[in-house]
Write an enzyme that holds these catalytic residues in place. Structure first.
Site, PDB file in Angstrom:
ATOM      1  N   LYS A  14       0.834  -1.205   0.000  1.00 47.67           N
ATOM      2  CA  LYS A  14       0.000   0.000   0.000  1.00 47.67           C
ATOM      3  C   LYS A  14       0.871   1.259   0.000  1.00 47.67           C
ATOM      4  O   LYS A  14       0.589   2.220  -0.713  1.00 47.67           O
ATOM      5  CB  LYS A  14      -0.973   0.008   1.178  1.00 47.67           C
ATOM      6  N   ARG A  46      -3.703   4.192  -7.530  1.00 43.44           N
ATOM      7  CA  ARG A  46      -4.252   4.003  -6.190  1.00 43.44           C
ATOM      8  C   ARG A  46      -5.660   3.410  -6.241  1.00 43.44           C
ATOM      9  O   ARG A  46      -6.077   2.719  -5.311  1.00 43.44           O
ATOM     10  CB  ARG A  46      -4.264   5.318  -5.409  1.00 43.44           C
ATOM     11  N   HIS A  63     -14.436  -3.055  -3.797  1.00 41.94           N
ATOM     12  CA  HIS A  63     -15.037  -2.030  -2.941  1.00 41.94           C
ATOM     13  C   HIS A  63     -16.297  -1.405  -3.517  1.00 41.94           C
ATOM     14  O   HIS A  63     -17.151  -0.940  -2.772  1.00 41.94           O
ATOM     15  CB  HIS A  63     -14.014  -0.943  -2.606  1.00 41.94           C
ATOM     16  N   ASN A 106      -9.135  -0.369  -4.596  1.00 38.58           N
ATOM     17  CA  ASN A 106     -10.578  -0.499  -4.407  1.00 38.58           C
ATOM     18  C   ASN A 106     -11.150  -1.792  -4.984  1.00 38.58           C
ATOM     19  O   ASN A 106     -12.366  -1.903  -5.137  1.00 38.58           O
ATOM     20  CB  ASN A 106     -11.294   0.712  -5.024  1.00 38.58           C
TER      21      ASN A 106
HETATM   22  N1  LIG Z   1      -8.855   5.367   5.261  1.00 37.78           N
HETATM   23  C1  LIG Z   1      -8.769   4.278   4.519  1.00 37.78           C
HETATM   24  O1  LIG Z   1      -7.967   4.225   3.598  1.00 37.78           O
HETATM   25  C2  LIG Z   1      -9.646   3.106   4.855  1.00 37.78           C
HETATM   26  C3  LIG Z   1      -9.347   1.854   4.326  1.00 37.78           C
HETATM   27  C4  LIG Z   1     -10.130   0.789   4.720  1.00 37.78           C
HETATM   28  C5  LIG Z   1     -11.164   0.967   5.608  1.00 37.78           C
HETATM   29  N2  LIG Z   1     -11.431   2.193   6.096  1.00 37.78           N
HETATM   30  C6  LIG Z   1     -12.517   2.423   7.045  1.00 37.78           C
HETATM   31  O2  LIG Z   1     -12.231   1.709   8.243  1.00 37.78           O
HETATM   32  C7  LIG Z   1     -13.453   1.343   8.862  1.00 37.78           C
HETATM   33  C8  LIG Z   1     -13.389  -0.102   9.226  1.00 37.78           C
HETATM   34  O3  LIG Z   1     -12.316  -0.284  10.129  1.00 37.78           O
HETATM   35  P1  LIG Z   1     -12.335  -1.430  11.212  1.00 37.78           P
HETATM   36  O4  LIG Z   1     -12.593  -2.671  10.503  1.00 37.78           O
HETATM   37  O5  LIG Z   1     -11.102  -1.292  12.007  1.00 37.78           O
HETATM   38  O6  LIG Z   1     -13.639  -1.109  12.077  1.00 37.78           O
HETATM   39  P2  LIG Z   1     -13.859  -0.422  13.508  1.00 37.78           P
HETATM   40  O7  LIG Z   1     -13.000   0.745  13.674  1.00 37.78           O
HETATM   41  O8  LIG Z   1     -15.312  -0.217  13.630  1.00 37.78           O
HETATM   42  O9  LIG Z   1     -13.383  -1.538  14.545  1.00 37.78           O
HETATM   43  C9  LIG Z   1     -14.051  -2.743  14.595  1.00 37.78           C
HETATM   44  C10 LIG Z   1     -14.581  -3.060  16.010  1.00 37.78           C
HETATM   45  O10 LIG Z   1     -13.506  -3.522  16.802  1.00 37.78           O
HETATM   46  C11 LIG Z   1     -13.416  -2.751  17.986  1.00 37.78           C
HETATM   47  N3  LIG Z   1     -12.009  -2.738  18.333  1.00 37.78           N
HETATM   48  C12 LIG Z   1     -11.037  -2.029  17.758  1.00 37.78           C
HETATM   49  N4  LIG Z   1      -9.860  -2.389  18.241  1.00 37.78           N
HETATM   50  C13 LIG Z   1     -10.095  -3.354  19.153  1.00 37.78           C
HETATM   51  C14 LIG Z   1      -9.256  -4.134  19.978  1.00 37.78           C
HETATM   52  N5  LIG Z   1      -7.939  -4.014  19.917  1.00 37.78           N
HETATM   53  N6  LIG Z   1      -9.830  -5.018  20.808  1.00 37.78           N
HETATM   54  C15 LIG Z   1     -11.166  -5.163  20.841  1.00 37.78           C
HETATM   55  N7  LIG Z   1     -12.007  -4.480  20.061  1.00 37.78           N
HETATM   56  C16 LIG Z   1     -11.453  -3.578  19.225  1.00 37.78           C
HETATM   57  C17 LIG Z   1     -13.993  -1.449  17.604  1.00 37.78           C
HETATM   58  O11 LIG Z   1     -14.402  -0.726  18.733  1.00 37.78           O
HETATM   59  C18 LIG Z   1     -15.148  -1.890  16.734  1.00 37.78           C
HETATM   60  O12 LIG Z   1     -16.214  -2.310  17.527  1.00 37.78           O
HETATM   61  C19 LIG Z   1     -14.545   1.682   7.874  1.00 37.78           C
HETATM   62  O13 LIG Z   1     -15.180   2.856   8.307  1.00 37.78           O
HETATM   63  C20 LIG Z   1     -13.832   1.915   6.577  1.00 37.78           C
HETATM   64  O14 LIG Z   1     -14.474   2.863   5.748  1.00 37.78           O
HETATM   65  C21 LIG Z   1     -10.694   3.267   5.728  1.00 37.78           C
HETATM   66 ZN   LIG Z   2     -11.258  -1.485   2.310  1.00 36.22          ZN
END
Ligand SMILES: NC(=O)c1ccc[n+]([C@@H]2O[C@H](COP(=O)([O-])OP(=O)(O)OC[C@H]3O[C@@H](n4cnc5c(N)ncnc54)[C@H](O)[C@@H]3O)[C@@H](O)[C@H]2O)c1
Ligand SMILES: [Zn+2]
Ligand SMILES: NC(=O)c1ccc[n+]([C@@H]2O[C@H](COP(=O)([O-])OP(=O)(O)OC[C@H]3O[C@@H](n4cnc5c(N)ncnc54)[C@H](O)[C@@H]3O)[C@@H](O)[C@H]2O)c1
Ligand SMILES: [Zn+2]
Lengths: 452, 452
Positions: A302, A316, A323, A320
């Protein structure tokens, strides 16, 4: 299947549209001169990249990072995201969260605002803040947001700005995201817009955040009419991925992060894909060494793609894969029913299916993708009851639409090759959608998504 | 008055704090190497700048702009804002609003969203949109926001994003701000954050917006705890300042914009200050030729400062002369009671008073400032009833505070010289505040602010 059409270097560029991009495991000659930011002008080969990663790690061991890893822990790996004066390191290791020295090395002013949520706070906030306070003269504040994708909104973001202003933080303050991708995306945008740009550090605590959302500077929140519609490109000063934090992660969250690792294999790195086929259970079992390897490879891929194309003018967009289908799935259900990685998993299967129907890949790739994602406990079809009309409607507001034309990331060529294109027979897209909403799926399977 | 302390090159740099800046009518040798963005490394002298402006105008007449001005109108002036690949032109002329050709030259995609308000819409929206539609295959949408600084909020901004998403605008869409500074700041931030960055064009319709807010890329909205606290640095693709639109501007709005022109004279351009002393009534009478001159000079000065220091790491802070006091005035009253320019006028008088008390300027400068601002119908003292405690409290959340130290733009040396510094006796600040809340003012005057 018209396999004969596919040569070994079949990645294609659609010439008429300037933002088209293609990316393959081998450096593609046409990638040269594609970089708008002027940072780098050719894609490094995997070979070079592996060598570079190793060098960075060695330097770090001797200079930047703690020379001696904590007893009983693996030495940290470091991936450098190369963006000129906005370059930053990703530290991947076993006992980094309480190593406040690393974070404080990247803090500019004296004020820190840690942003986290109600789930992560009780697990890690206190000791993290304590470590920072012990490090020196930092004024450390924190704000705890409600947990969940449905709270990734401007309304909730407001709480971060309220806290920052109540705490009288100035524009040199550092916002630290302690949590998963939701916290990372929100905190990044909060920092980007706070007094037109405060500093920002990512401390991802999910696999998803470690391999994807914390790398590359995309930040933002959702709008009722679309995911991540309001946001900024904003790079952190460093990323700290601590394997320890994954110990508390629910199984389903852990598994969904693996979809994005599969994605890197599919679009770019056949070796990583092979490695996953051998080691996916180790990841599910939270084996630190295997996890560090997968995260290191994912971040390195990445980071290189982002360095080539920070603002998603070209290559980039290959990140996706799956996605556009996946966002439609998330949007149709309402955010937060399926996990992001789960939606992307089903989306990648659909993208693979469509690529196969277009005659761009061998059926083998579809099959291996389905098998690997199943072993990673991911859904391989959209949720039951989702309609073709929902796919059509949600895919057309997606950001891949440019001046009215739907563009998709599709696989093309041997494993590890893909293309971003609007140049396909729309009927084939319809065929894929129809097959999947009828739950025929790629292999005629009737498996229901694993949403537990 | 310790006039003997002031030599002709008395602009000072406070060494210990790295972001300190100083700016004077003459190029200051220490300005060299101060530019972080790498675009330019030395301040051009006024002489050079005048020559450059003239050249641009000549080129334009022959190449870019309509070669023959519309019958009965003055030829447009063009100021170039020099920011590398984000450079853009400011067109200043008499019949530009209906010259849709200029706008469309700077529109990238095929979708345009015009953002305006309930006051400006009935005056100019229809013909502006009609012109754009006639220009070509643009899909033109518009959104009309409520009028007023109190609506410069995230809540109201949401309406712009709602409209953009309902209209299915993609990230290549162009957001056009048609209105004063409030609309310009909001539209700019709306564009900056829309799908992480849509395009943006400014069509300022107030003097304030033409000479200040539309130039330099600061965008944002207010927060209950502070003005412009949420925003982005985001440059437009062009600015279109049409003198015709000023015909409908209320007298008080017109006059308040003149404060910012006075500011450019005070911080940088004694000739502009002299010119204003001779011509301020022409501006109040909306004489197009005089107005174009004042706007051209103001934009050229601001453009040069912004080119040196886009992100306000140094000299750009000099543009905040009078603003720290002014923001306190605005905040204490609640936004929207006094106009921005009025608050800045009283603030500049306070800054001049403080500079005089510090022994940094001759009393003459204070007197001339007060006289000129009075002729421009601006208040020269804070509103009656405002307390010293309010000044203290509102000035400390201001962005000029860095790591706890209040920094102010103060005049120092002959007319046209200023400094940004936190290095002053805090008692002197108290003395100025005390004198002004007691309505003694700089000259012991008891004039009440002209808020009609
Ligand atoms: N910016 C980017 O390039 C990019 C890329 C991919 C995804 N995203 C975004 O990321 C989000 C998804 O991220 P995610 O999958 O981390 O979801 P999330 O942030 O909702 O975390 C998932 C769950 O795990 C819990 N959690 C987090 N860390 C924990 C830990 N260490 N122990 C126990 N529980 C924990 C959180 O509170 C939540 O309930 C989406 O909103 C998506 O759009 C952004
Ligand atoms: Zn993603
Ligand atoms: N971004 C920057 O660098 C910068 C610099 C200075 C000021 N600002 C901001 O600009 C704002 C002040 O701008 P402003 O003074 O233009 O205020 P404004 O936008 O509120 O406009 C003043 C009033 O005039 C009306 N109006 C505008 N054009 C008109 C016209 N042609 N005919 C009749 N009525 C018209 C408006 O509807 C409004 O009622 C503040 O929010 C301030 O923070 C920003
Ligand atoms: Zn101002």
């Amino acid at each position: 299947m018209v396999a004969g059409e596919l040569g070994p270097c079949s990645a294609t560029l659609d010439r008429p549209v300037p933002t088209v991009a293609s990316f393959s495991g081998r450096p593609h000659p046409l990638l040269v001169h594609r970089n708008k930011s002027g940072c780098r002008v050719s894609a490094a080969s995997q070979q070079t990249r592996r060598v570079r990663a190793a060098t960075v790690q060695a330097q770090v061991a001797s200079a930047e990072a703690p020379a001696i890893p904590k007893p009983g822990t693996l030495p940290p790996k470091i991936v450098n995201v190369d963006l000129g004066d906005r370059s930053y390191p990703i530290y991947i290791g076993e006992a980094l969260l309480n190593d406040a020295e690393i974070v404080s090395r990247h803090v500019q002013g004296s004020q820190i605002l840690v942003v986290t949520n109600t789930t992560v706070a009780p697990l890690y906030l206190e000791s993290f803040v304590k470590g920072l306070r012990e490090q020196g003269a930092f004024k450390v504040e924190s704000v705890i947001l409600p947990d969940g994708e449905e709270h990734k909104s401007l309304q909730v973001l407001q709480q971060v700005w309220d806290k920052a202003l109540e705490s009288r933080l100035d524009r040199k303050a550092t916002f630290v995201a302690l949590g998963g991708g939701v916290i990372g995306d929100m905190t990044g945008f909060a920092a980007a817009a706070y007094q037109r740009g405060a500093s920002f550090i990512q401390v991802p605590t999910t696999v998803m955040a470690m391999v994807d959302s914390s790398v590359g500077g995309k930040t933002g929140v959702n709008h009722p009419l679309g995911k991540n519609m309001i946001g900024a490109f904003y790079q952190p000063r460093c990323v700290l991925a601590d394997m320890e934090t994954l110990k508390s992660l629910p199984d389903r969250e852990l598994a969904s992060g693996i979809s994005e690792i599969v994605k890197y294999g599919l679009i770019f790195d056949p070796e990583l894909f092979n490695w996953l086929e051998e080691n996916v259970e180790k990841l599910l079992n939270r084996d630190s060494k295997a996890m560090m390897h997968a995260i290191d490879r994912s971040c390195a891929i990445k980071a290189d793609i982002v360095a080539l194309d920070e603002r998603e003018g070209g290559v980039r967009a290959t990140l996706n894969l799956g996605h556009t289908f996946g966002h439609a799935i998330e949007a149709a259900q309402g955010y937060g029913v399926w996990l992001h990685g789960e939606a992307v998993a089903a989306g990648m299967v659909m993208a693979a299916d469509m690529s196969f129907r277009l005659g761009w890949i061998e059926p083998e790739i579809c099959k291996r993708t389905v098998e690997l994602l199943k072993r990673a406990k991911q859904p391989i079809t959209p949720p039951k009851g989702m309609t073709a009309e929902q796919f059509r409607s949600f895919m057309s507001v997606d950001k891949k639409v440019q001046d009215g034309k739907l563009r998709l990331v599709l696989l093309r060529g041997p494993l590890g090759n893909c293309t971003v294109t609007g140049d396909f027979d729309p009927q084939i897209l319809e065929d894929t959608i129809s097959a999947f909403v009828a739950h025929e799926g790629i292999s005629g399977s009737s498996d229901l998504p694993n949403t537990q």
